[in-house]
Design a protein around this motif. Structure first.
Motif, PDB file in Angstrom:
ATOM      1  N   SER A   8      25.511  48.965  67.656  1.00 21.24           N
ATOM      2  CA  SER A   8      25.165  50.324  67.228  1.00 21.24           C
ATOM      3  C   SER A   8      23.970  50.274  66.279  1.00 21.24           C
ATOM      4  O   SER A   8      23.951  49.455  65.349  1.00 21.24           O
ATOM      5  CB  SER A   8      26.373  50.954  66.534  1.00 21.24           C
ATOM      6  OG  SER A   8      26.097  52.282  66.138  1.00 21.24           O
ATOM      7  N   PHE A  42      19.799  55.781  68.663  1.00 22.60           N
ATOM      8  CA  PHE A  42      20.990  56.144  69.418  1.00 22.60           C
ATOM      9  C   PHE A  42      20.653  56.697  70.801  1.00 22.60           C
ATOM     10  O   PHE A  42      21.429  56.519  71.748  1.00 22.60           O
ATOM     11  CB  PHE A  42      21.843  57.138  68.627  1.00 22.60           C
ATOM     12  CG  PHE A  42      22.681  56.478  67.572  1.00 22.60           C
ATOM     13  CD1 PHE A  42      23.900  55.921  67.894  1.00 22.60           C
ATOM     14  CD2 PHE A  42      22.224  56.393  66.268  1.00 22.60           C
ATOM     15  CE1 PHE A  42      24.666  55.287  66.934  1.00 22.60           C
ATOM     16  CE2 PHE A  42      22.988  55.764  65.290  1.00 22.60           C
ATOM     17  CZ  PHE A  42      24.208  55.207  65.625  1.00 22.60           C
ATOM     18  N   HIS A  46      22.524  55.312  74.062  1.00 25.80           N
ATOM     19  CA  HIS A  46      23.275  56.182  74.967  1.00 25.80           C
ATOM     20  C   HIS A  46      22.710  56.135  76.387  1.00 25.80           C
ATOM     21  O   HIS A  46      23.462  56.203  77.362  1.00 25.80           O
ATOM     22  CB  HIS A  46      23.269  57.609  74.418  1.00 25.80           C
ATOM     23  CG  HIS A  46      23.996  57.728  73.115  1.00 25.80           C
ATOM     24  ND1 HIS A  46      23.782  58.768  72.233  1.00 25.80           N
ATOM     25  CD2 HIS A  46      24.947  56.949  72.539  1.00 25.80           C
ATOM     26  CE1 HIS A  46      24.557  58.608  71.176  1.00 25.80           C
ATOM     27  NE2 HIS A  46      25.259  57.509  71.340  1.00 25.80           N
ATOM     28  N   ILE A  49      24.002  52.926  77.972  1.00 27.44           N
ATOM     29  CA  ILE A  49      25.415  53.063  78.337  1.00 27.44           C
ATOM     30  C   ILE A  49      25.559  53.927  79.581  1.00 27.44           C
ATOM     31  O   ILE A  49      26.321  53.605  80.501  1.00 27.44           O
ATOM     32  CB  ILE A  49      26.218  53.650  77.156  1.00 27.44           C
ATOM     33  CG1 ILE A  49      26.263  52.649  75.994  1.00 27.44           C
ATOM     34  CG2 ILE A  49      27.641  54.010  77.596  1.00 27.44           C
ATOM     35  CD1 ILE A  49      26.848  53.213  74.721  1.00 27.44           C
ATOM     36  N   ALA A  59      30.400  49.280  68.477  1.00 26.77           N
ATOM     37  CA  ALA A  59      30.152  50.717  68.584  1.00 26.77           C
ATOM     38  C   ALA A  59      30.644  51.480  67.367  1.00 26.77           C
ATOM     39  O   ALA A  59      31.651  51.113  66.737  1.00 26.77           O
ATOM     40  CB  ALA A  59      30.848  51.265  69.834  1.00 26.77           C
ATOM     41  N   TYR A  62      31.892  57.556  66.752  1.00 28.31           N
ATOM     42  CA  TYR A  62      31.508  58.702  67.567  1.00 28.31           C
ATOM     43  C   TYR A  62      31.373  58.307  69.035  1.00 28.31           C
ATOM     44  O   TYR A  62      31.753  59.066  69.936  1.00 28.31           O
ATOM     45  CB  TYR A  62      30.181  59.260  67.046  1.00 28.31           C
ATOM     46  CG  TYR A  62      29.812  60.626  67.556  1.00 28.31           C
ATOM     47  CD1 TYR A  62      30.148  61.769  66.826  1.00 28.31           C
ATOM     48  CD2 TYR A  62      29.106  60.781  68.736  1.00 28.31           C
ATOM     49  CE1 TYR A  62      29.787  63.026  67.278  1.00 28.31           C
ATOM     50  CE2 TYR A  62      28.754  62.040  69.200  1.00 28.31           C
ATOM     51  CZ  TYR A  62      29.087  63.159  68.454  1.00 28.31           C
ATOM     52  OH  TYR A  62      28.744  64.406  68.913  1.00 28.31           O
ATOM     53  N   ASP A  63      30.845  57.114  69.276  1.00 32.99           N
ATOM     54  CA  ASP A  63      30.635  56.658  70.650  1.00 32.99           C
ATOM     55  C   ASP A  63      31.903  56.108  71.289  1.00 32.99           C
ATOM     56  O   ASP A  63      31.962  55.937  72.511  1.00 32.99           O
ATOM     57  CB  ASP A  63      29.549  55.587  70.687  1.00 32.99           C
ATOM     58  CG  ASP A  63      28.174  56.154  70.383  1.00 32.99           C
ATOM     59  OD1 ASP A  63      27.970  57.363  70.615  1.00 32.99           O
ATOM     60  OD2 ASP A  63      27.308  55.393  69.914  1.00 32.99           O
ATOM     61  N   MET A  66      33.504  58.293  74.155  1.00 32.60           N
ATOM     62  CA  MET A  66      32.767  58.248  75.410  1.00 32.60           C
ATOM     63  C   MET A  66      32.956  56.909  76.122  1.00 32.60           C
ATOM     64  O   MET A  66      33.168  56.851  77.334  1.00 32.60           O
ATOM     65  CB  MET A  66      31.283  58.516  75.139  1.00 32.60           C
ATOM     66  CG  MET A  66      30.393  58.442  76.357  1.00 32.60           C
ATOM     67  SD  MET A  66      29.608  56.810  76.496  1.00 32.60           S
ATOM     68  CE  MET A  66      28.538  56.834  75.053  1.00 32.60           C
ATOM     69  N   LEU A  67      32.927  55.818  75.367  1.00 30.17           N
ATOM     70  CA  LEU A  67      33.075  54.494  75.958  1.00 30.17           C
ATOM     71  C   LEU A  67      34.455  54.306  76.579  1.00 30.17           C
ATOM     72  O   LEU A  67      34.597  53.730  77.655  1.00 30.17           O
ATOM     73  CB  LEU A  67      32.825  53.423  74.896  1.00 30.17           C
ATOM     74  CG  LEU A  67      31.363  53.251  74.478  1.00 30.17           C
ATOM     75  CD1 LEU A  67      31.270  52.496  73.164  1.00 30.17           C
ATOM     76  CD2 LEU A  67      30.574  52.526  75.561  1.00 30.17           C
ATOM     77  N   ASP A 115      28.368  60.002  63.871  1.00 33.03           N
ATOM     78  CA  ASP A 115      29.647  60.116  63.171  1.00 33.03           C
ATOM     79  C   ASP A 115      29.446  60.307  61.675  1.00 33.03           C
ATOM     80  O   ASP A 115      30.151  61.090  61.034  1.00 33.03           O
ATOM     81  CB  ASP A 115      30.544  58.903  63.453  1.00 33.03           C
ATOM     82  CG  ASP A 115      29.926  57.588  63.023  1.00 33.03           C
ATOM     83  OD1 ASP A 115      28.778  57.330  63.423  1.00 33.03           O
ATOM     84  OD2 ASP A 115      30.587  56.822  62.305  1.00 33.03           O
TER      85      ASP A 115
END
Length: 251
Positions: A8, A42, A46, A49, A59, A62-63, A66-67, A115
């Protein structure tokens, strides 16, 4: 076959060498090739990813949702005793003594770390401040957030608490913390994707035991990590639900 590991972009540049050493250790332990690709921001992370280019990632919270929910990643470990918290700071010479003293239209220095920005905006709620009645001043990193405060270009700044504590002492002494979050359940996670599913258990065991030898303990020291703790999937789901709830805050 070689896989891709990334981190991150909210980590301190001071730890770049440490992550490369960690990646070398990772490859030796797993007997598998991993390429460490560090992202500038970021948006780049993103995009990588979304394109399914990432197999292992340290990570931010916040991510994580989604992951896990969109890409089938699993959280393997979290830094031992190191929760993610945010804080609001102003210049030490500022007349602002509490968050409630900040006026509408205040210039808030922040980063693209989603985040931390989210938690920071929630910390501003007691002042009746949110996205609609403040001026967001985006900075590339927390050193520049501090600089905005010291030069008077921003009225307050949102920091990852750990990043604030790692600022040089002369800089910290010229800043004043108004409020610091104390949520305790939000963490960064080392997360592994489905393409390396057969390596998950072996990697988790290796991470948890890293502090047991002087050589691996030195790698942790380079990253300023006290160690790794294994992660229960229910814990991750709880944190994801919490982050989803925070997203719908009035901030």
């Amino acid at each position: 076959m070689s896989y891709t590991f990334t981190v991150s972009p909210d980590f301190s540049p001071d730890y770049i060498a440490g992550w490369f050493v960690f990646n070398t250790w990772l490859q030796r332990i797993l007997e598998t090739g991993f390429h460490l690709e560090l992202m500038d921001d970021f948006d780049s992370l993103h995009a990588a990813i979304a394109q399914d280019r990432i197999d292992l990632v340290y990570a931010n919270p916040y991510d994580a949702a989604m992951l896990v929910r969109e890409k089938g990643f699993s959280a393997l470990a979290k830094p031992r005793g190191d929760a993610d918290e945010a804080l609001i700071a102003v210049a030490a010479e500022s007349g602002v003594q509490a968050v409630e003293d900040l006026p509408e239209g205040a210039r808030i220095a922040t980063t693209d770390n989603p985040d931390v920005h989210l938690m920071g905006m929630i910390l501003l709620e007691p002042a009746g401040l949110g996205q609609d009645n403040t001026v967001q001043v985006e900075c590339d990193n927390y050193v520049l957030v501090a600089k905005r405060l010291l030069t008077g270009e921003s009225d307050a700044g949102i920091f990852l608490a750990r990043a604030f504590d790692e600022l040089s002492r002369p800089v910290r002494e010229r800043l004043k913390v108004l409020v610091r979050s104390d949520i305790q359940v939000i963490h960064h996670y080392l997360m592994a994707g489905p393409r390396i599913a057969e390596l998950h258990a072996k990697l988790q065991d290796a991470l948890v035991s890293m502090g047991e030898t002087p050589r691996t303990a030195r790698i942790l020291e380079q990253l300023k990590l006290p160690g790794w703790d294994p992660v229960d999937p229910e814990e991750v789901e709880f944190m994801i639900d919490l982050m989803e709830t925070l997203k719908f805050s009035p901030a």
